[in-house]
Motif scaffolding. Structure first.
Motif, PDB file in Angstrom:
ATOM      1  N   SER A  51       0.829  -1.212   0.000  1.00  0.00           N
ATOM      2  CA  SER A  51       0.000   0.000   0.000  1.00  0.00           C
ATOM      3  C   SER A  51       0.857   1.254   0.000  1.00  0.00           C
ATOM      4  CB  SER A  51      -0.910  -0.016   1.230  1.00  0.00           C
ATOM      5  OG  SER A  51      -1.595   1.208   1.371  1.00  0.00           O
ATOM      6  N   ASP A  52       0.314   2.305  -0.567  1.00  0.00           N
ATOM      7  CA  ASP A  52       0.985   3.603  -0.579  1.00  0.00           C
ATOM      8  C   ASP A  52       1.128   4.177   0.819  1.00  0.00           C
ATOM      9  OD1 ASP A  52      -0.290   6.827  -1.008  1.00  0.00           O
ATOM     10  OD2 ASP A  52       1.789   6.304  -1.496  1.00  0.00           O
ATOM     11  N   ASP A  53       0.053   4.102   1.631  1.00  0.00           N
ATOM     12  CA  ASP A  53       0.048   4.757   2.941  1.00  0.00           C
ATOM     13  C   ASP A  53      -1.061   4.144   3.783  1.00  0.00           C
ATOM     14  OD1 ASP A  53      -0.086   6.465   5.134  1.00  0.00           O
ATOM     15  OD2 ASP A  53       0.200   8.283   3.946  1.00  0.00           O
ATOM     16  N   LEU A  54      -0.707   3.576   4.923  1.00  0.00           N
ATOM     17  CA  LEU A  54      -1.700   2.934   5.784  1.00  0.00           C
ATOM     18  C   LEU A  54      -2.692   3.924   6.384  1.00  0.00           C
ATOM     19  CD1 LEU A  54       0.489   0.388   7.811  1.00  0.00           C
ATOM     20  CD2 LEU A  54      -0.951  -0.074   5.811  1.00  0.00           C
ATOM     21  N   SER A  55      -2.320   5.201   6.442  1.00  0.00           N
ATOM     22  CA  SER A  55      -3.172   6.181   7.114  1.00  0.00           C
ATOM     23  C   SER A  55      -4.040   6.987   6.165  1.00  0.00           C
ATOM     24  CB  SER A  55      -2.309   7.135   7.945  1.00  0.00           C
ATOM     25  OG  SER A  55      -1.423   7.865   7.109  1.00  0.00           O
ATOM     26  N   SER A  56      -3.959   6.736   4.864  1.00  0.00           N
ATOM     27  CA  SER A  56      -4.725   7.539   3.905  1.00  0.00           C
ATOM     28  C   SER A  56      -5.988   6.804   3.465  1.00  0.00           C
ATOM     29  CB  SER A  56      -3.873   7.869   2.674  1.00  0.00           C
ATOM     30  OG  SER A  56      -3.858   6.779   1.776  1.00  0.00           O
ATOM     31  N   ASN A  57      -6.903   7.544   2.826  1.00  0.00           N
ATOM     32  CA  ASN A  57      -8.152   6.927   2.388  1.00  0.00           C
ATOM     33  C   ASN A  57      -7.955   5.949   1.238  1.00  0.00           C
ATOM     34  OD1 ASN A  57      -7.661   8.730   0.321  1.00  0.00           O
ATOM     35  ND2 ASN A  57      -9.620   9.788   0.469  1.00  0.00           N
ATOM     36  N   SER A  58      -6.759   5.920   0.650  1.00  0.00           N
ATOM     37  CA  SER A  58      -6.475   4.922  -0.382  1.00  0.00           C
ATOM     38  C   SER A  58      -6.506   3.512   0.191  1.00  0.00           C
ATOM     39  CB  SER A  58      -5.109   5.187  -1.023  1.00  0.00           C
ATOM     40  OG  SER A  58      -4.061   5.034  -0.081  1.00  0.00           O
ATOM     41  N   LEU A  59      -6.445   3.389   1.512  1.00  0.00           N
ATOM     42  CA  LEU A  59      -6.499   2.068   2.138  1.00  0.00           C
ATOM     43  C   LEU A  59      -7.868   1.418   1.941  1.00  0.00           C
ATOM     44  CD1 LEU A  59      -4.336   0.454   3.748  1.00  0.00           C
ATOM     45  CD2 LEU A  59      -5.586   1.083   5.817  1.00  0.00           C
ATOM     46  N   GLY A  60      -8.879   2.221   1.637  1.00  0.00           N
ATOM     47  CA  GLY A  60     -10.202   1.661   1.380  1.00  0.00           C
ATOM     48  C   GLY A  60     -10.195   0.687   0.217  1.00  0.00           C
ATOM     49  N   ARG A  61      -9.431   0.985  -0.813  1.00  0.00           N
ATOM     50  CA  ARG A  61      -9.330   0.062  -1.956  1.00  0.00           C
ATOM     51  C   ARG A  61      -8.568  -1.204  -1.558  1.00  0.00           C
ATOM     52  NH1 ARG A  61     -11.569  -1.929  -6.618  1.00  0.00           N
ATOM     53  NH2 ARG A  61      -9.954  -2.637  -8.058  1.00  0.00           N
ATOM     54  N   VAL A  62      -7.520  -1.048  -0.756  1.00  0.00           N
ATOM     55  CA  VAL A  62      -6.786  -2.221  -0.269  1.00  0.00           C
ATOM     56  C   VAL A  62      -7.736  -3.141   0.495  1.00  0.00           C
ATOM     57  CG1 VAL A  62      -4.781  -3.027   1.024  1.00  0.00           C
ATOM     58  CG2 VAL A  62      -4.722  -0.782  -0.066  1.00  0.00           C
ATOM     59  N   TYR A  63      -8.598  -2.528   1.293  1.00  0.00           N
ATOM     60  CA  TYR A  63      -9.563  -3.297   2.079  1.00  0.00           C
ATOM     61  C   TYR A  63     -10.462  -4.140   1.174  1.00  0.00           C
ATOM     62  CZ  TYR A  63     -13.665  -4.208   5.016  1.00  0.00           C
ATOM     63  OH  TYR A  63     -14.708  -4.806   5.670  1.00  0.00           O
ATOM     64  N   CYS A  64     -10.937  -3.563   0.065  1.00  0.00           N
ATOM     65  CA  CYS A  64     -11.786  -4.317  -0.866  1.00  0.00           C
ATOM     66  C   CYS A  64     -11.048  -5.536  -1.406  1.00  0.00           C
ATOM     67  CB  CYS A  64     -12.215  -3.420  -2.025  1.00  0.00           C
ATOM     68  SG  CYS A  64     -13.422  -2.154  -1.592  1.00  0.00           S
ATOM     69  N   LEU A  65      -9.797  -5.344  -1.825  1.00  0.00           N
ATOM     70  CA  LEU A  65      -9.021  -6.451  -2.374  1.00  0.00           C
ATOM     71  C   LEU A  65      -8.726  -7.492  -1.296  1.00  0.00           C
ATOM     72  CD1 LEU A  65      -6.509  -4.366  -4.528  1.00  0.00           C
ATOM     73  CD2 LEU A  65      -8.612  -5.482  -5.295  1.00  0.00           C
ATOM     74  N   TRP A  66      -8.413  -7.030  -0.096  1.00  0.00           N
ATOM     75  CA  TRP A  66      -8.151  -7.944   1.025  1.00  0.00           C
ATOM     76  C   TRP A  66      -9.379  -8.786   1.330  1.00  0.00           C
ATOM     77  CZ3 TRP A  66     -10.274  -8.429   5.949  1.00  0.00           C
ATOM     78  CH2 TRP A  66      -9.539  -9.188   6.872  1.00  0.00           C
ATOM     79  N   ARG A  67     -10.560  -8.172   1.272  1.00  0.00           N
ATOM     80  CA  ARG A  67     -11.794  -8.920   1.531  1.00  0.00           C
ATOM     81  C   ARG A  67     -11.988 -10.035   0.499  1.00  0.00           C
ATOM     82  NH1 ARG A  67     -16.176  -7.389   4.162  1.00  0.00           N
ATOM     83  NH2 ARG A  67     -16.581  -9.618   3.854  1.00  0.00           N
TER      84      ARG A  67
END
Length: 352
Positions: free
Chosen positions: A7-23
């Motif tokens: 991920s680019d940054d654990l604290s940014s809202n871009s983590l929302g997309r990571v969450y989708c892929l992780w799910r």
């Protein structure tokens, strides 16, 4: 399969997309973890979730190693940015781990856009290193398999279409009020068009319309506005569920084109009446399940909102939106595409 998301940054809202892929990986029973060189803590809306326990920040001097990566079968770089894709590309080559990249925003378009030449000149003068990094990203993206979140991005980058995904929690509150509660849930940035939404609701306030926004209150907050600050994921879903109308008032700007806000998917899943602007890919995402207006038009937004004061019309639109969401945006509907692309990528390595 073991998958590591870079991920680019654990604290940014871009983590929302990571969450989708992780799910999606989690739904397949895969061992999935997230690493990032930036972010002191997990982004607020996801901080108190099981996903947060899978997130790990890398030390600044971390060298590529299978142990640091969790010894994965596949590395997925989330966002084509110098801070995520380039180190993931280098680690992939150093360790012989297949690489896949996920593209869910027009990040490179924002870097290279001439739409605002003065701003671009400032970037050239102040962020020359970052622009050089983006050029390297473009070069190294060649041949790397990829996911894209919507057709607008797919038309530019190719790859497997994999939209944001959500659980089906059932429909939200029943549509009954003739004085609608309108919600903007998400990160309030200039290109999101909240200023246009505020103007429209101000015109309708004498008719009983109210607005709720997930941000700190501005100095000119109006009596018909409720500013609730940043919310957790569960709090945001609750706000959407209890609203009558959800508006995605994105402006026609380089930062907005190609973006698929996950809160639109939430609103569709919860059967809300929805208004979006004609900025791609929003019309594609909503289909026949909402009202599409011209970006930046206060008058069209006022007309659309006033037409949705009828609870029966909101209910019809909400049912249509929910039907589209269940067919397109659930984990079950996208799990196979995710699995197939990941398994295909395991035999592919970035080169060049």
């Amino acid at each position: 399969m073991k998958v590591t998301f870079f991920s680019d940054d654990l604290s940014s809202n871009s983590l929302g997309r990571v969450y989708c892929l992780w799910r999606l990986a989690d739904a397949l029973g895969w061992d999935a973890s997230v690493i990032s060189p930036r972010g002191e803590e997990v982004w607020g809306p996801l901080r108190d979730t099981p996903f947060a326990r899978a997130c790990h920040r890398l030390a600044a001097d971390t060298k590529p190693s299978h142990d640091e990566m969790g010894d994965p079968d596949l590395l997925i770089a989330v966002k084509p940015l110098p801070s995520s894709f380039l180190p993931a590309w280098e680690w992939s080559r150093a360790l012989g781990i297949p690489l896949l990249v996920d593209i869910d925003d027009p990040d490179l378009e924002m870097q290279f856009s001439w739409e605002r030449p003065i701003r671009r000149l400032g970037r050239i003068l102040l962020r020359a290193r970052g622009l050089r990094g983006s050029r390297v990203v473009r070069k190294r993206l060649v041949g790397v398999p990829r996911f894209v979140s919507n057709p607008w991005l797919q038309s530019r980058y190719g790859g497997t279409l994999l939209p944001h995904v959500r659980d089906d929690r059932g429909p939200g509150a029943a549509h009954a009020s003739t004085q609608p509660r309108i919600a903007f849930v998400g990160t309030n940035q200039q290109h999101k068009g909240v200023s246009i939404l505020r103007q429209a609701v101000a015109e309708l306030a004498p008719e009983g319309f109210r607005l709720i926004v997930t941000d700190a209150p501005p100095a000119d907050a109006a009596p018909h506005e409720e500013w609730v600050g940043r919310t957790s994921m569960e709090e945001g879903l609750s706000l959407v569920s209890g609203s009558d109308i959800v508006v995605i008032p994105s402006l026609d700007a380089v930062h907005a084109r190609g973006q698929l806000p996950v809160k639109l998917i939430d609103a569709m899943m919860l059967g809300r009446a929805i208004v979006v602007t004609d900025v791609d890919p929003l019309p594609w995402a909503i289909g026949s399940g909402g009202v599409v207006i011209r970006a930046g038009s206060v008058s069209e937004l006022v007309h659309a909102l006033r037409s949705l004061s009828d609870p029966s019309k909101r209910a019809r639109l909400g049912r249509s939106a929910r039907s589209i969401a269940i067919a397109r945006y659930t984990i079950g509907e996208n799990r196979r595409a995710f699995e197939a692309a990941c398994r295909a990528a395991v035999g592919v390595r970035a080169d060049g």
